[in-house]
Each structure stands twice: as structure tokens, then as C-alpha cells.
Scaffold this motif. Structure first.
Motif, short mmCIF file in Angstrom:
data_model
loop_
_atom_site.label_atom_id
_atom_site.label_comp_id
_atom_site.label_asym_id
_atom_site.label_seq_id
_atom_site.Cartn_x
_atom_site.Cartn_y
_atom_site.Cartn_z
N ALA A 200 0.85 -1.05 0.06
CA ALA A 200 -0.01 0.18 -0.05
C ALA A 200 0.83 1.32 -0.03
CB ALA A 200 -0.81 -0.13 1.12
N ARG A 201 1.93 1.35 0.61
CA ARG A 201 2.91 2.69 0.85
C ARG A 201 3.69 2.69 -0.41
NH1 ARG A 201 5.79 1.92 6.68
NH2 ARG A 201 3.93 2.69 7.88
N ILE A 202 3.79 1.51 -1.38
CA ILE A 202 4.55 1.86 -2.54
C ILE A 202 3.69 2.29 -3.52
CG2 ILE A 202 5.53 0.67 -4.59
CD1 ILE A 202 7.02 -1.35 -2.49
N LEU A 203 2.25 1.84 -3.59
CA LEU A 203 1.28 2.29 -4.55
C LEU A 203 0.94 3.87 -4.11
CD1 LEU A 203 -1.03 -0.64 -4.61
CD2 LEU A 203 0.14 0.19 -6.69
N ASN A 204 0.94 4.17 -2.58
CA ASN A 204 0.54 5.51 -2.37
C ASN A 204 1.53 6.34 -3.05
OD1 ASN A 204 -1.77 6.01 -1.19
ND2 ASN A 204 -1.01 4.97 0.77
N GLU A 211 -1.43 4.46 -10.13
CA GLU A 211 -1.99 3.63 -9.03
C GLU A 211 -3.28 3.20 -9.25
OE1 GLU A 211 -4.02 5.36 -4.98
OE2 GLU A 211 -1.93 6.05 -5.42
N LYS A 212 -4.20 3.91 -9.99
CA LYS A 212 -5.59 3.47 -10.55
C LYS A 212 -5.57 2.19 -11.28
CE LYS A 212 -8.72 6.50 -11.44
NZ LYS A 212 -9.25 7.79 -12.02
N GLU A 213 -4.87 2.46 -12.47
CA GLU A 213 -4.45 1.29 -13.25
C GLU A 213 -4.12 -0.03 -12.54
OE1 GLU A 213 -5.80 0.99 -16.59
OE2 GLU A 213 -6.51 3.12 -16.03
N THR A 214 -3.38 0.00 -11.83
CA THR A 214 -2.62 -0.99 -10.91
C THR A 214 -3.54 -1.66 -9.81
OG1 THR A 214 -0.57 -0.02 -10.88
CG2 THR A 214 -0.91 -1.89 -9.51
N ASN A 222 -7.61 -10.72 -8.13
CA ASN A 222 -7.96 -10.79 -6.74
C ASN A 222 -8.76 -9.93 -6.09
OD1 ASN A 222 -8.01 -11.55 -3.87
ND2 ASN A 222 -6.15 -12.72 -4.19
N LYS A 223 -10.14 -9.72 -5.90
CA LYS A 223 -10.91 -8.85 -5.64
C LYS A 223 -10.53 -8.56 -4.08
CE LYS A 223 -14.20 -5.60 -5.76
NZ LYS A 223 -13.96 -4.44 -6.73
N GLU A 224 -10.42 -9.48 -3.43
CA GLU A 224 -10.37 -9.28 -1.92
C GLU A 224 -9.22 -8.76 -1.66
OE1 GLU A 224 -10.28 -12.21 2.11
OE2 GLU A 224 -10.79 -13.14 0.20
N LEU A 225 -8.00 -9.32 -2.32
CA LEU A 225 -6.67 -8.54 -2.09
C LEU A 225 -6.62 -7.29 -2.35
CD1 LEU A 225 -3.57 -8.69 -1.61
CD2 LEU A 225 -3.43 -9.53 -4.07
N SER A 226 -7.25 -6.84 -3.68
CA SER A 226 -7.46 -5.53 -3.96
C SER A 226 -8.17 -4.46 -2.85
CB SER A 226 -8.46 -5.40 -5.11
OG SER A 226 -8.57 -3.90 -5.39
N ASN A 227 -9.01 -5.11 -2.27
CA ASN A 227 -9.94 -4.28 -1.31
C ASN A 227 -9.05 -4.24 0.14
OD1 ASN A 227 -12.22 -3.88 -2.89
ND2 ASN A 227 -13.12 -5.91 -2.03
N ASN A 228 -8.26 -5.09 0.36
CA ASN A 228 -7.50 -5.06 1.53
C ASN A 228 -6.41 -4.14 1.23
OD1 ASN A 228 -8.72 -6.99 2.92
ND2 ASN A 228 -7.51 -8.84 2.28
N ILE A 229 -5.86 -4.04 0.07
CA ILE A 229 -4.83 -3.14 -0.35
C ILE A 229 -5.55 -1.50 -0.23
CG2 ILE A 229 -3.15 -2.20 -1.90
CD1 ILE A 229 -2.77 -4.80 -2.67
N ILE A 230 -6.35 -1.31 -0.66
CA ILE A 230 -7.05 -0.26 -0.69
C ILE A 230 -7.53 0.39 0.63
CG2 ILE A 230 -9.30 1.15 -1.18
CD1 ILE A 230 -9.25 -0.43 -3.90
N ASN A 231 -7.84 -0.71 1.66
CA ASN A 231 -8.17 -0.46 3.09
C ASN A 231 -6.83 0.24 3.71
OD1 ASN A 231 -10.91 -0.83 2.96
ND2 ASN A 231 -10.72 -3.04 3.63
N LYS A 302 -15.50 7.75 8.50
CA LYS A 302 -14.46 7.06 7.40
C LYS A 302 -14.57 7.87 6.27
CE LYS A 302 -12.83 3.68 9.63
NZ LYS A 302 -11.49 3.34 10.03
N ASN A 303 -15.74 8.44 5.76
CA ASN A 303 -15.79 9.27 4.46
C ASN A 303 -15.00 10.47 4.59
OD1 ASN A 303 -17.34 7.46 3.22
ND2 ASN A 303 -19.30 8.36 3.84
N GLU A 304 -14.82 11.12 5.75
CA GLU A 304 -14.40 12.56 5.91
C GLU A 304 -12.82 12.26 6.21
OE1 GLU A 304 -15.68 15.15 5.22
OE2 GLU A 304 -17.66 14.42 5.62
N GLN A 305 -12.40 10.99 6.65
CA GLN A 305 -10.93 10.54 6.94
C GLN A 305 -10.58 10.55 5.37
OE1 GLN A 305 -10.81 7.51 9.53
NE2 GLN A 305 -10.77 8.76 11.40
N LYS A 306 -11.33 9.91 4.53
CA LYS A 306 -10.79 9.27 3.28
C LYS A 306 -10.65 10.71 2.61
CE LYS A 306 -12.17 6.38 -0.71
NZ LYS A 306 -12.80 5.35 -1.36
#
Length: 331
Positions: A200-204, A211-214, A222-231, A302-306
Motif C-alpha cells: 500500500a505504501r508503494i502504491l501511495n 495507481e488506479k490502473e494497478t 483478486n478482488k479481496e486482495l485489492s480491497n485489503n490494499i485499498i483499505n 471514515k468518509n471524511e478521513q478518506k
């Protein structure tokens, strides 16, 4: 533990820092990026010995493929110095230079050690040893390590840094032993960080478009992995690692109500990160408001933090932010 080529590449990227790793990933295909990120996530614990072995292998490959290094080898230097100074003096001079080089390489490995733990381990060492190590560490890492030492120790170290003129030969053996002990005390490298956090830090650190394309490509595999990374990318705790200038820009441009909501249920460290970048009047006012009981939903928080994290991402990428930039993020 035997690593394949992809795992070695993942380990290398996890060791060189998010900025450099992000630049490398931009030159790979989406499939290659996905393969490497998957390996990063799966690497939980790596011993110091395995890390050093992998880094030495990468170093040797770089040296082998660099034509400049045809005559830039230890054997060449031995031959040259022996002819110029004689075998005994030549070997002695070369050994001293190699010891110094190896000490510096080992010190650089300490850049990947938790600064608080490194400060704890260094605290019992002679101030001259601490000074030498901090001088050759990455500047930002040195500053973090120094911040965990006592006021008296910090002042003493800074004074010695101003007087530093190099490593004395008599101190080199002791320095090498200290570094070896520090590396042994590290035990399992990367055990605290975890693969997803590093990915996540590398993508950031990448540009928003890349970043979006990756993320999209990873989601396809892997949808679950993608969600975990985004979180992890949108973890508000990451605020603690950010430059104060970015925090000040956010404070100047965000509605105070949104900031108040975002800071609900956060740690004192995160709140202090914002407070110290405000005027005393503003920080006191916000602190009093946050002490009152709140009924704001977790989703709203969470929305305001995001929103704040996206603002900061835009500021880092472009030097400023706009509503257009915010709308394009993960749109």
C-alpha cells in the motif's frame, strides 16, 4: 527458505523504500506488478541472512552487467596496491578501505529498522559510535532515531556531529561489532510491517493514474486482495508519517466541520499531528469540541478521513488540490 525470482524482486522493492519502488513498478506491465505485489503480501517474515543474501545477489548482478566495473574489483585493487606499495602495506591499506566500505553498507541496512527500537538499542553505546551511525544513516531516519533519545543525549550527539571528521581506524572494529549486534537484534526483518502495508505504501507513492490502473488490474485477479490494499492505503494512521506542510495545506482548505468529523475516535497522536499545525486558538477550540460526546456514525467519520487522505495524495502529486482532482480519484 528458498525464494523464486519474483519473491526476490518483491523483497528488493520492499527494502529500497516506497519512492524508488514506485518508480520501478511504473516500468513493469500490469501483470508483472500484480505478481510482485502478490509476493509482497505473502512475505510475512524474512531473516536478516536471507535479506542480505538476496541484496548481495542483486548487487552482484548489477556489478556483472556494468562495463565500468571491469577493473573495479577487489582483485584489481589488490594487484594495483601491491605493485605500488608492496604486498604488506598494500594489503593493509586495502583491508582498511574494505572494512570501512562494509561498515557503511551495514549501517545503511539499519535504515529499515524501526527508529524507536534502533534508538533503544543504541542508547547504551558510546556517543561516538551513535554519532557515526547516525551520520551514515538516511537523514530522515537519523532524525527519527534521534527524537527517541534523551534531550541530553541528543545535544551530545549533535555536538559530536559538528566535530566529526571521519571514522578512526581504532574505532572501526568496535563500530563493526556494534552494527553486527544491532542487525542480530533485529531478528526477523519486516515482521511488523506485513506485506499489504508495504504494498500500500508503494502504491501511495505512485502517480494517481498509475495507481488506479494497478489497483484495477489487481482487482481483476483478486478482488479481496485489492480491497485489503485499498483499505490499508486509506488507513488514517498513515497521517502520522506525512510532512507537516501537507497537513497545514489541508487545514487551510478543508471545512472545519469536516475536520472535526474526521478526527472523531482517533488517537491522541493523530490529533496532535493536526493541533501542532494550527494556531493555539484553533487547536484549543477543536480540542474542546472533540472532548464532547459525539453521535456521528462510523461511516461518516471514515468518509471524511478518506477525503483528507485523497486531498493529501493530490497535494503530494501536484503540489495543490482541486475539486476536479478529488472527483477523478477512484472514479
Amino acid at each position: 527458505m528458498i525464494l523464486n525470482g519474483t519473491e526476490k524482486s518483491a523483497l528488493l522493492l520492499m527494502s529500497i523504500g516506497a519512492d524508488q519502488a514506485g518508480e520501478i513498478l511504473k516500468n513493469l506491465t500490469p501483470f508483472e506488478v500484480q505478481e510482485i505485489l502478490t509476493s509482497m503480501v505473502n512475505i510475512k517474515r524474512v531473516s536478516t541472512e536471507k535479506l542480505n543474501e538476496t541484496l548481495h545477489e542483486c548487487y552482484n548482478l548489477a556489478i556483472k552487467n556494468n562495463p565500468f566495473n571491469f577493473n573495479n574489483s577487489d582483485n584489481y585493487l589488490v594487484d594495483m596496491l601491491n605493485k605500488a606499495l608492496g604486498e604488506k602495506k598494500g594489503n593493509s591499506l586495502l583491508q582498511e578501505a574494505l572494512d570501512l566500505r562494509n561498515a557503511k553498507i551495514c549501517i545503511k541496512a539499519l535504515n529499515y529498522m524501526n527508529p524507536e527500537k534502533l534508538a533503544f538499542l543504541l542508547d547504551q553505546e558510546h556517543s561516538q559510535i551513535i554519532t557515526t551511525i547516525l551520520i551514515y544513516l538516511d537523514r530522515n531516519h537519523s532524525a527519527k532515531v534521534l527524537s527517541f533519545l534523551s534531550n541530553q543525549k541528543r545535544a551530545e550527539i549533535i555536538l559530536k556531529i559538528t566535530e566529526f571528521h571521519g571514522i578512526e581506524e581504532s574505532s572501526l572494529v568496535e563500530l563493526t561489532k556494534v552494527i553486527e549486534n544491532l542487525l542480530k537484534n533485529k531478528k526477523l526483518l519486516l515482521s511488523e510491517k506485513g506485506g499489504i502495508k508495504t504494498a500500500a505504501r508503494i502504491l501511495n507513492s505512485m502517480k494517481i493514474k498509475d495507481e488506479k490502473e494497478t489497483i484495477k488490474k489487481i482487482s481483476m485477479f483478486n478482488k479481496e486482495l485489492s480491497n485489503n490494499i485499498i483499505n490499508e492505503m486509506f488507513s488514517f494512521e498513515n497521517i502520522l508519517d506525512l510532512d507537516n506542510n501537507h497537513i497545514r495545506i489541508v487545514i487551510e482548505n478543508i471545512e472545519k466541520e469536516k475536520l472535526y468529523i474526521a478526527l472523531q475516535n482517533t488517537s491522541s497522536s493523530i490529533r496532535e499531528k493536526f493541533f501542532k499545525n494550527m494556531s493555539e486558538t484553533e487547536s484549543n477550540k477543536l480540542s474542546l469540541i472533540l472532548e464532547k460526546k459525539s453521535y456521528i456514525s462510523d461511516i461518516a467519520i471514515k468518509n471524511e478521513q478518506k477525503l483528507i487522505l485523497i486531498m493529501i495524495k493530490s497535494i503530494i502529486d501536484k503540489g495543490y488540490f482541486s475539486l476536479k482532482n478529488l472527483r477523478e480519484y477512484y472514479a
